[in-house]
Scaffold this active site. Structure first.
Site, PDB file in Angstrom:
ATOM      1  N   MET A 130       1.946  28.392  15.278  1.00 57.11           N
ATOM      2  CA  MET A 130       0.931  27.412  16.164  1.00 57.11           C
ATOM      3  C   MET A 130      -0.175  28.155  16.674  1.00 57.11           C
ATOM      4  O   MET A 130      -1.253  27.657  17.161  1.00 57.11           O
ATOM      5  CB  MET A 130       1.834  26.812  17.243  1.00 57.11           C
ATOM      6  CG  MET A 130       2.931  25.888  16.818  1.00 57.11           C
ATOM      7  SD  MET A 130       2.035  24.261  16.182  1.00 57.11           S
ATOM      8  CE  MET A 130       0.878  23.575  17.600  1.00 57.11           C
ATOM      9  N   ILE A 151       7.843  26.042  11.754  1.00 51.36           N
ATOM     10  CA  ILE A 151       6.782  26.511  12.685  1.00 51.36           C
ATOM     11  C   ILE A 151       7.073  27.176  13.967  1.00 51.36           C
ATOM     12  O   ILE A 151       7.889  26.464  14.763  1.00 51.36           O
ATOM     13  CB  ILE A 151       5.512  25.732  12.549  1.00 51.36           C
ATOM     14  CG1 ILE A 151       4.419  26.154  13.053  1.00 51.36           C
ATOM     15  CG2 ILE A 151       5.692  24.507  13.458  1.00 51.36           C
ATOM     16  CD1 ILE A 151       2.813  25.469  13.084  1.00 51.36           C
ATOM     17  N   CYS A 152       6.455  28.367  14.412  1.00 54.52           N
ATOM     18  CA  CYS A 152       6.797  28.894  15.824  1.00 54.52           C
ATOM     19  C   CYS A 152       5.466  29.293  16.178  1.00 54.52           C
ATOM     20  O   CYS A 152       4.296  28.577  15.725  1.00 54.52           O
ATOM     21  CB  CYS A 152       7.914  29.970  15.597  1.00 54.52           C
ATOM     22  SG  CYS A 152       7.481  31.388  14.668  1.00 54.52           S
ATOM     23  N   ALA A 153       5.705  30.316  17.126  1.00 58.68           N
ATOM     24  CA  ALA A 153       4.241  30.802  17.627  1.00 58.68           C
ATOM     25  C   ALA A 153       3.532  31.344  16.589  1.00 58.68           C
ATOM     26  O   ALA A 153       2.104  31.240  16.384  1.00 58.68           O
ATOM     27  CB  ALA A 153       4.399  31.557  18.839  1.00 58.68           C
TER      28      ALA A 153
END
Length: 139
Positions: free
Chosen positions: A122, A92-94
């Site tokens: 996120m 998971i990233c932004a």
């Protein structure tokens, strides 16, 4: 610099270049998991969630229990990505761009078929009201 340092820097560069080219390629829908699926599997201990955002982004909040492994350090900390295919790994990233790119770079190594990225990242996690915590900061 020693030969080891040169090789390590080269490995990081190769991984980063692969990730950048992956951003421009279409993603396979089977490589993604929904925010709900990621949250539920992670909370149940059925999946490992790895937040690949950078430390300054982690400071804004992370999913509770997520492993923090910045994309910029992925090449040198590759051993921290589980290779056991019996337990999925969700990146998971932004917004999903870096996690999708990192997935492609990992897949090219051949042992990460169980890795997926979290669709929505996120940003979506927070928008859906899924729980976050502020990680402990080392000084």
């Amino acid at each position: 610099m020693t030969r080891f340092h040169h090789l390590r820097r080269r490995a990081v560069l190769v991984m980063a270049l692969g990730a950048l080219t992956a951003c421009s390629q279409a993603a396979d829908p089977a490589d993604a998991v929904s925010l709900t699926q990621a949250h539920e599997a992670h909370q149940a201990g059925q999946a490992v969630l790895i937040d690949i955002r950078e430390p300054h982004e982690h400071a804004q909040g992370v999913a509770q229990g997520a492993r923090l492994l910045p994309m910029s350090q992925l090449g040198e900390r590759l051993a921290e990505v589980p290779t056991d295919a019996s337990k999925p790994v969700y990146l998971i990233c932004a917004t999903q761009n870096r996690s999708r790119a990192s997935l492609k770079a990992l897949r090219e190594r051949g042992v990460y078929g169980h890795v997926r990225y979290v669709s929505g990242g996120m940003t979506g996690w927070v928008q859906q009201g899924l729980p976050t915590v502020t990680p402990f900061r080392k000084f």
